[in-house]
Design a protein around this motif. Structure first.
Motif, short mmCIF file in Angstrom:
data_model
loop_
_atom_site.label_atom_id
_atom_site.label_comp_id
_atom_site.label_asym_id
_atom_site.label_seq_id
_atom_site.Cartn_x
_atom_site.Cartn_y
_atom_site.Cartn_z
N ALA A 76 -0.86 35.00 -9.73
CA ALA A 76 -2.32 35.02 -9.90
C ALA A 76 -2.93 33.75 -9.33
N ALA A 77 -4.17 33.83 -8.89
CA ALA A 77 -4.90 32.66 -8.39
C ALA A 77 -5.35 31.80 -9.57
N LEU A 78 -5.55 30.51 -9.30
CA LEU A 78 -6.08 29.59 -10.31
C LEU A 78 -7.37 28.97 -9.76
N PRO A 79 -8.39 28.83 -10.60
CA PRO A 79 -9.63 28.22 -10.12
C PRO A 79 -9.48 26.73 -9.84
N ASN A 80 -8.52 26.06 -10.50
CA ASN A 80 -8.33 24.63 -10.32
C ASN A 80 -7.13 24.20 -11.14
N ALA A 81 -6.59 23.04 -10.83
CA ALA A 81 -5.54 22.40 -11.61
C ALA A 81 -5.70 20.90 -11.42
N ARG A 141 0.86 -1.20 0.00
CA ARG A 141 0.00 0.00 0.00
C ARG A 141 0.89 1.23 0.00
N LEU A 142 0.57 2.16 -0.90
CA LEU A 142 1.34 3.40 -1.01
C LEU A 142 0.50 4.53 -0.43
N GLY A 143 0.98 5.13 0.63
CA GLY A 143 0.31 6.27 1.25
C GLY A 143 0.83 7.56 0.64
N VAL A 144 -0.09 8.43 0.23
CA VAL A 144 0.29 9.71 -0.38
C VAL A 144 -0.46 10.82 0.32
N LEU A 145 0.27 11.81 0.82
CA LEU A 145 -0.32 13.06 1.31
C LEU A 145 0.28 14.16 0.46
N LEU A 146 -0.58 14.89 -0.23
CA LEU A 146 -0.15 15.89 -1.19
C LEU A 146 -0.83 17.21 -0.88
N VAL A 147 -0.03 18.28 -0.81
CA VAL A 147 -0.57 19.62 -0.59
C VAL A 147 -0.19 20.48 -1.79
N PRO A 148 -1.17 20.78 -2.66
CA PRO A 148 -0.89 21.68 -3.77
C PRO A 148 -0.86 23.13 -3.29
N ALA A 149 -0.02 23.92 -3.90
CA ALA A 149 0.09 25.33 -3.52
C ALA A 149 0.31 26.17 -4.77
N ASN A 150 0.14 27.46 -4.61
CA ASN A 150 0.35 28.40 -5.69
C ASN A 150 1.15 29.57 -5.12
N ASP A 151 2.36 29.74 -5.63
CA ASP A 151 3.21 30.82 -5.16
C ASP A 151 2.95 32.13 -5.91
N LEU A 204 -6.67 27.33 -6.18
CA LEU A 204 -5.31 27.64 -5.73
C LEU A 204 -5.18 29.15 -5.63
N PRO A 205 -5.40 29.69 -4.42
CA PRO A 205 -5.34 31.14 -4.27
C PRO A 205 -3.91 31.65 -4.48
N GLU A 206 -3.83 32.92 -4.81
CA GLU A 206 -2.52 33.56 -4.94
C GLU A 206 -1.80 33.43 -3.61
N HIS A 207 -0.60 32.84 -3.62
CA HIS A 207 0.22 32.64 -2.41
C HIS A 207 -0.54 31.84 -1.36
#
Length: 179
Positions: free
Chosen positions: A82-87, A69-79, A122-125
């Motif tokens: 501009a903000a992005l509505p989704n990725a 079993r592969l456990g994955v914890l992922l935190v996407p961020a945006n530096d 993904l908000p700006e910063h």
């Protein structure tokens, strides 16, 4: 872009998968796995194409492998800037996934060893939604390589892809490997 049985997965959205195909929704559901919602057609630009705002998508998290079993914890961020509505983040494994998976909302299987997930806004910063899952593997390997990258970002320009492309080797020790 990921292609599954002739269907090109462009983005994953809460409640659905956006594909580049004229396939009917039922066919898409079979191609990308159970748990995905209704599908539509869209033409979308890949990461870094310059068709939209400038953003800097990044991923951080942990990976651990224990007894198949592969456990994955992922935190996407945006530096920013501009903000992005989704990725859409793509997870590619060096091992095949077991047939049955319990994936979090907004995620879909996209091949024998691939999962794609929406990041949410993904908000700006700022950060997107935290994505956590245990992926069951078909076999019990002693190690798994996980490749993480952006499949779709709405056409935003991303001048620093080094922080959204990772390769992590996880050994079957239960230890967490950070990226």
């Amino acid at each position: 872009m990921a292609s599954v049985a002739g269907v090109e997965v462009v983005a994953v959205r809460r409640g659905g998968v956006v594909v580049r195909s004229a396939a009917v929704a039922a066919g898409v559901l079979l191609a990308v796995g159970a748990g995905a919602g209704a599908a539509g057609t869209a033409a979308a630009a890949g990461p870094g194409t310059g068709a939209g705002p400038e953003a800097d998508v990044a991923y951080h998290g942990r990976v651990s492998l224990t007894q198949g079993r592969l456990g994955v914890l992922l935190v996407p961020a945006n530096d920013g800037p501009a903000a992005l509505p989704n990725a859409t983040v793509r997870l590619r494994l060096s091992a095949e996934l077991a047939d049955e998976q319990s994936l979090p909302e907004g995620c879909a299987r996209a091949g024998a060893g691939q999962v794609v997930c929406e990041t949410g806004r993904l908000p700006e910063h700022g950060q997107g939604r935290h994505i956590g899952m245990w992926l069951r593997l078909k076999e019990r390997p002693s190690e798994v390589t996980l490749r993480i990258d952006t499949l779709w970002n709405g056409g935003a320009t991303d001048r620093n892809i080094s922080n959204n492309e990772h390769v992590v080797l996880a050994l079957d020790t239960g230890d967490a490997y950070a990226f």
